[in-house]
Enzyme design. Structure first.
Site, PDB file in Angstrom:
ATOM      1  N   LEU A  84       3.620   5.002   1.855  1.00 42.00           N
ATOM      2  CA  LEU A  84       3.373   5.974   0.765  1.00 42.00           C
ATOM      3  C   LEU A  84       3.941   7.387   0.862  1.00 42.00           C
ATOM      4  O   LEU A  84       3.960   7.854   2.135  1.00 42.00           O
ATOM      5  CB  LEU A  84       1.726   6.170   0.841  1.00 42.00           C
ATOM      6  N   HIS A 100      -3.353  -3.129  11.011  1.00 48.63           N
ATOM      7  CA  HIS A 100      -1.766  -3.556  11.206  1.00 48.63           C
ATOM      8  C   HIS A 100      -1.698  -4.552  12.360  1.00 48.63           C
ATOM      9  O   HIS A 100      -2.774  -4.375  13.395  1.00 48.63           O
ATOM     10  CB  HIS A 100      -0.906  -2.334  11.721  1.00 48.63           C
ATOM     11  N   GLY A 134       5.005   7.823   7.877  1.00 49.59           N
ATOM     12  CA  GLY A 134       5.796   7.027   8.605  1.00 49.59           C
ATOM     13  C   GLY A 134       5.414   5.469   8.485  1.00 49.59           C
ATOM     14  O   GLY A 134       4.590   5.106   7.871  1.00 49.59           O
TER      15      GLY A 134
HETATM   16  C1  GAR Z   1      -2.342  -8.315   7.689  1.00 49.22           C
HETATM   17  O1  GAR Z   1      -2.298  -9.087   9.003  1.00 49.22           O
HETATM   18  C2  GAR Z   1      -2.161  -6.742   7.792  1.00 49.22           C
HETATM   19  O2  GAR Z   1      -2.528  -6.451   9.100  1.00 49.22           O
HETATM   20  C3  GAR Z   1      -0.607  -6.852   7.387  1.00 49.22           C
HETATM   21  O3  GAR Z   1      -0.671  -7.838   6.497  1.00 49.22           O
HETATM   22  C4  GAR Z   1      -1.438  -8.825   6.640  1.00 49.22           C
HETATM   23  C5  GAR Z   1      -2.135  -8.952   5.252  1.00 49.22           C
HETATM   24  O4  GAR Z   1      -2.931  -9.962   5.104  1.00 49.22           O
HETATM   25  N1  GAR Z   1      -0.100  -5.435   7.331  1.00 49.22           N
HETATM   26  C6  GAR Z   1       0.991  -4.916   7.874  1.00 49.22           C
HETATM   27  O5  GAR Z   1       1.758  -5.715   8.412  1.00 49.22           O
HETATM   28  C7  GAR Z   1       1.222  -3.557   7.467  1.00 49.22           C
HETATM   29  N2  GAR Z   1       2.516  -3.207   8.089  1.00 49.22           N
HETATM   30  P1  GAR Z   1      -4.131 -10.160   4.043  1.00 49.22           P
HETATM   31  O6  GAR Z   1      -3.147  -9.939   2.577  1.00 49.22           O
HETATM   32  O7  GAR Z   1      -4.481 -11.552   4.008  1.00 49.22           O
HETATM   33  O8  GAR Z   1      -5.286  -9.007   3.921  1.00 49.22           O
END
Ligand code: GAR
Length: 179
Positions: A84, A100, A134
């Site tokens: 963002l 995350h 970041g």
């Molecule tokens: C989750 O594990 C979240 O922590 C990760 O994407 C997945 C989304 O799952 N996010 C990242 O890696 C951000 N850098 P979902 O669509 O089933 O909620």
């Protein structure tokens, strides 16, 4: 009033909905994100694909404007996989959080689960943090460890991390709503 940004399957969005949190809008960078389809039964949704705007900043300004029109005060990134810009973040100061799948600041980025397995860590984890410009940086609000088990694959480990995320994220968001 909460707005949620999604790019993927939407299991964290589902956890937020199941927790009964006041979600009033869901937006995505992908019109075909399964999470967006899931949200349609619950609240207004919109897609803001980068290709439909002159640049990232214009896209983020439009997305922030739409969320603000829906009455959003707190933005939750639930599997939103793009950075963002200030055009978005300046509109919601100290009010954008992300989940995350690692113990940040270790293993930021889009492939955290695979990278933790490849690095041979004994403990992975889940983190909820305030968002800045970041990659998965910004002040940490809550973290929980998830042990890596013998024979874990990226899928099995991610599933156990997500089970933690689905509890942690709604808890933190509820606390932020009570501020
Ligand atoms: C989750 O594990 C979240 O922590 C990760 O994407 C997945 C989304 O799952 N996010 C990242 O890696 C951000 N850098 P979902 O669509 O089933 O909620």
């Amino acid at each position: 009033m909460i707005g949620v940004l999604v790019s993927g399957s939407g299991t964290n969005l589902q956890a937020l909905l199941d927790a009964g949190l006041p979600i009033v809008a869901v937006a995505s960078n992908r019109s075909d994100a399964p999470a967006l389809a899931l949200a349609r039964a619950s609240c207004p949704t919109a897609a803001f694909a980068l290709g439909d705007f002159p640049d990232r900043s214009a896209r983020d300004a439009a997305m922030a404007g739409w969320l603000a029109e829906q009455g959003v005060r707190l933005v939750v990134l639930a599997g939103y996989m793009q950075l963002l810009t200030p055009a978005f973040l300046d509109r919601f100061p100290d009010a954008v959080v992300n989940v995350h799948p690692s113990l940040l600041p270790a293993f930021p980025g889009a492939h955290a689960v695979e990278e933790q397995l490849a690095a041979g860590v004994e403990e992975a984890g889940a983190t909820v943090h305030f968002v800045d410009e970041g990659v998965d940086s910004g002040p940490i609000l809550r973290q929980e460890r998830v042990p890596v088990l013998p024979g874990d694959t990226a899928e099995s480990l991610h599933e156990r991390i997500k089970a933690v995320e689905h509890r942690l994220l709604p808890e933190v968001v509820r606390e932020l709503c009570a501020r």
